[in-house]
Design a protein around this motif. Sequence first.
Motif, PDB file in Angstrom:
ATOM      1  N   SER A 814      31.802  42.322 -81.928  1.00 21.86           N
ATOM      2  CA  SER A 814      31.621  42.400 -83.370  1.00 21.86           C
ATOM      3  C   SER A 814      32.433  41.306 -84.054  1.00 21.86           C
ATOM      4  CB  SER A 814      32.035  43.775 -83.891  1.00 21.86           C
ATOM      5  OG  SER A 814      31.243  44.776 -83.300  1.00 21.86           O
ATOM      6  N   LYS A 815      32.072  41.013 -85.291  1.00 18.72           N
ATOM      7  CA  LYS A 815      32.661  39.886 -85.996  1.00 18.72           C
ATOM      8  C   LYS A 815      33.662  40.348 -87.052  1.00 18.72           C
ATOM      9  CE  LYS A 815      29.845  37.074 -83.842  1.00 18.72           C
ATOM     10  NZ  LYS A 815      30.324  36.154 -82.812  1.00 18.72           N
ATOM     11  N   SER A 816      34.787  39.650 -87.131  1.00 21.30           N
ATOM     12  CA  SER A 816      35.752  39.945 -88.189  1.00 21.30           C
ATOM     13  C   SER A 816      35.247  39.393 -89.508  1.00 21.30           C
ATOM     14  CB  SER A 816      37.119  39.333 -87.851  1.00 21.30           C
ATOM     15  OG  SER A 816      37.017  37.936 -87.742  1.00 21.30           O
ATOM     16  N   GLU A 817      35.613  40.046 -90.592  1.00 20.20           N
ATOM     17  CA  GLU A 817      35.190  39.599 -91.916  1.00 20.20           C
ATOM     18  C   GLU A 817      36.244  39.935 -92.947  1.00 20.20           C
ATOM     19  OE1 GLU A 817      30.316  39.670 -91.856  1.00 20.20           O
ATOM     20  OE2 GLU A 817      31.412  41.260 -92.870  1.00 20.20           O
ATOM     21  N   ILE A 818      36.142  39.270 -94.060  1.00 21.10           N
ATOM     22  CA  ILE A 818      36.997  39.553 -95.205  1.00 21.10           C
ATOM     23  C   ILE A 818      36.195  40.405 -96.173  1.00 21.10           C
ATOM     24  CG2 ILE A 818      38.313  38.559 -97.106  1.00 21.10           C
ATOM     25  CD1 ILE A 818      38.585  36.009 -95.389  1.00 21.10           C
ATOM     26  N   VAL A 819      36.739  41.555 -96.521  1.00 24.86           N
ATOM     27  CA  VAL A 819      36.054  42.509 -97.383  1.00 24.86           C
ATOM     28  C   VAL A 819      36.739  42.526 -98.742  1.00 24.86           C
ATOM     29  CG1 VAL A 819      35.403  44.921 -97.702  1.00 24.86           C
ATOM     30  CG2 VAL A 819      35.350  43.912 -95.415  1.00 24.86           C
ATOM     31  N   LYS A 820      35.949  42.320 -99.777  1.00 32.96           N
ATOM     32  CA  LYS A 820      36.462  42.349-101.150  1.00 32.96           C
ATOM     33  C   LYS A 820      36.311  43.751-101.708  1.00 32.96           C
ATOM     34  CE  LYS A 820      34.332  39.746-104.139  1.00 32.96           C
ATOM     35  NZ  LYS A 820      33.936  38.557-104.916  1.00 32.96           N
TER      36      LYS A 820
END
Length: 847
Positions: A814-820
């Motif tokens: 799975s991919k890391s992401e930045i969540v706002k």
Amino acid sequence: MDVKQLLGKYVEACKGYGLAPHSSVLTAFAKMSSKEPQVLELCLDHIADVDVAPVVDILQLVQQSELAAVDVINNNTASSLQWQLLIQLLHAAGPKLRIADLRDVALDREALRVLFQGGLHCQILNLSFSRIRKFIMVGQFPWLHTLNLDDSYSITSLPDGCFRAMPKLASLSMCGTGISNLWTTSAALFKLPSLSELRFQRCLCCQGTGPCTAMTARTLSDASGLREGNTDQSEGMPMETTRASTSQVPLDILAFDVNTMHRLLDPHEDRGRAVAEISNEDFAASSSFVMTETASLVHEVNERASFRLHSASGEGASDRGTGSSGDEGEEQCTLTAVHTALSLGLTGTRHVSPICYENHYREFMIATLPGLQVLDNVAVTYSERERARSVCKEHFELVANNRREPENVIQVLKRRETGGWGVGATSESSKLGFVDHEHSSAAFTRSLCSAKMASCSWPATTAICKLKRSTLDLSHRCRPRQFEYHPTEASYMVFGTLHGEVVVVNHESDKVVGYVQSIGAPHSILGLCWLNKDPNKLIAGSDNGSLQLYDVNHMRASMVTAVGRRGGLSNTTRYESAGYWGQQSGGSVSSRVNRSPTIHTYDDFEQLTSVHINSTDDYFLASGYAKHVGLYDLHTGTQLQIFPDLHQEHINVVKFAHHSPYLFATSSFDKDIKMWDIRQKVTTPIYTAHSTRGNVMVCFSHDDHYLLSSAVDNEVRQHLAVDGRLHLKFDIAPTRSIQNYTRSYYLNNRDYIITGSCEENIVRVCCAQTGRRLRDLSLEGRGLKNSLYVQSLRGDPFKDFHFCVLVAYNHPHSKSEIVKVNLLTSSGERKGHGLEHQHASLTGMGG
């Protein structure tokens, strides 16, 4: 139509389908003829698909029969009955369906969706041990009064509208689920007008959600014998033990909190270990005996031994005032008969939902659900409800910005028009810095934010930086590892990746602004920092020690060169490339395309984890997996000095003050926070503040008034920056994991803090002045195996109650992401996020 006629109709229907009457159906009719009222109890465990049709025909005739009700029971996990036929059978019973017992039935996602959307007319629905992922029962359940979801571990949250049409639901059991968030859970349950009995952890001798009769009988007997010596006894309540501090877990609350029992018996015991190795079956058979016979034994034990309750680092009332070394005191406590019985009966945590481990869980649920009469098989009394309100007021900020009571947006706007805004704040608000003046614009803004947040129990979350490197004519997706907001431009941020890329994005439009690959072999970017005086430049440091100063103007031009020549740059990206930074420097894009974005490449700082620039942009500091700190001249690119042996263990994060160009703080896993001044000889710190665990990071408040330290496993403290005295210790429960690296930052200047840890999916928002919890945000991924954790986070410096979280999955693909996150807006129909697992060795590095 009587029972005999109904049985005849069933036999005829079987003949019509060419089938022999099923033995279990005939048995159900035989049992029914000898009972009053007449209830047809259909056990479908061994009924095959071909046997369903005649049963459906009979159930459709039930409405015209003398039968009082129909109970459908199917709890055979090996049953081959198709779910479509099962649901058809349930609907055929119509309003006379009383019980639908579907425990252990292997209903897939589609089956549950059809069941939840189609609704049922049953009164009791048992879905325990179901594989429910998205729990939204939007169908009509007009007669449902009892719902059992025990051991449905895949239920991790209660979304908005999950109990949409259950006006009569009075009893709800959710033991052994994955629910953990107090705020969203109470908001969802508040919409059930008839809810009176609730449990998230159960007494093993009780089948239902009502009060435990064995416990009540024993408690009243014990209370009558000990009431004379108990000065804290409230009339009509279970026996209590006097508490010296509200920070202690209440011993008089007889909920089955496994974590509490572990701390009572051994404060250092792992919460996952059972208190006693007794099987559920043995305890269920002898629970009444245990409740009754242990009273005398406990009395003897209490006289001979005293159990001590240690204040765990994540628990307790907020510590303020004088300095502290971090060592916590101990409080005497004794075990009541009931609690000892519980300790004998508890066999593990599989019946306990994670929400029960939250500090003050019981008080919060009682205070926010005024109609609740029984919680966790323990009756809620009037005096307990009054105390719960008091505890909640002390430990939780139920209305943002310390407002006295929630308001709606219409009321706030009306008060602005009449000149009366600001008067809703409490008298202590001005002391806390929340309100400047009752008629100020700041007071109106705070009131408006409070009103918006009161209506947003499920905050909006949006994944940003979902760009793929194919956008940049490359092959695979960017994997963020660190990020920072721009200090002066509200819509821009930079993030570094696991592959050594530095990407500048417009997080409002989610468009690429600049991109560059760091020099050398790909390594994770762990240090990022914007210059304060020159908004075009930033420093990036990777874990191999490389340090580079970049010009975003040239970085953007480099991207235009690399992509534009191949025709891969979209019109939108071209527009971004001619935006803010293009206007800040002279010359056209074409005149800058051949210039490198790298201004300086500094001397390496091996195993780097953190970089930070001082307020005047003269120097920057670098720290890493070492005991020393490097000081660099930002403009000449030279390393000025190495400060050796500042700590006993490696220094994970170093931070300059926001307003003083000479003061900086260091945090180390040696459990110390130290303040230094580069104008003096950096051998002796100005002061040292202590934690009980290794410090992951430290940061200054925006006005440099406070210093916020974050140690392993949710130990968050706030110190006075002037002398290091402890101002506040935040009441956050630990997980008992030595690898639960915690990070915390300020939000809304210094009104609040946000904190998250790398073994939890929760971001906690706490008041920085009182320590009260404002909100917990539970982040969820997609799929059962894709549990995620918080890797880093930052508060938006321009928008109140906005922040970003770097999240990563424990799943390797799975991919890391930045969540706002926007706490002022309710979540819409946004989908989950594809996130990326980060290697465990990286989770404790950097800020």
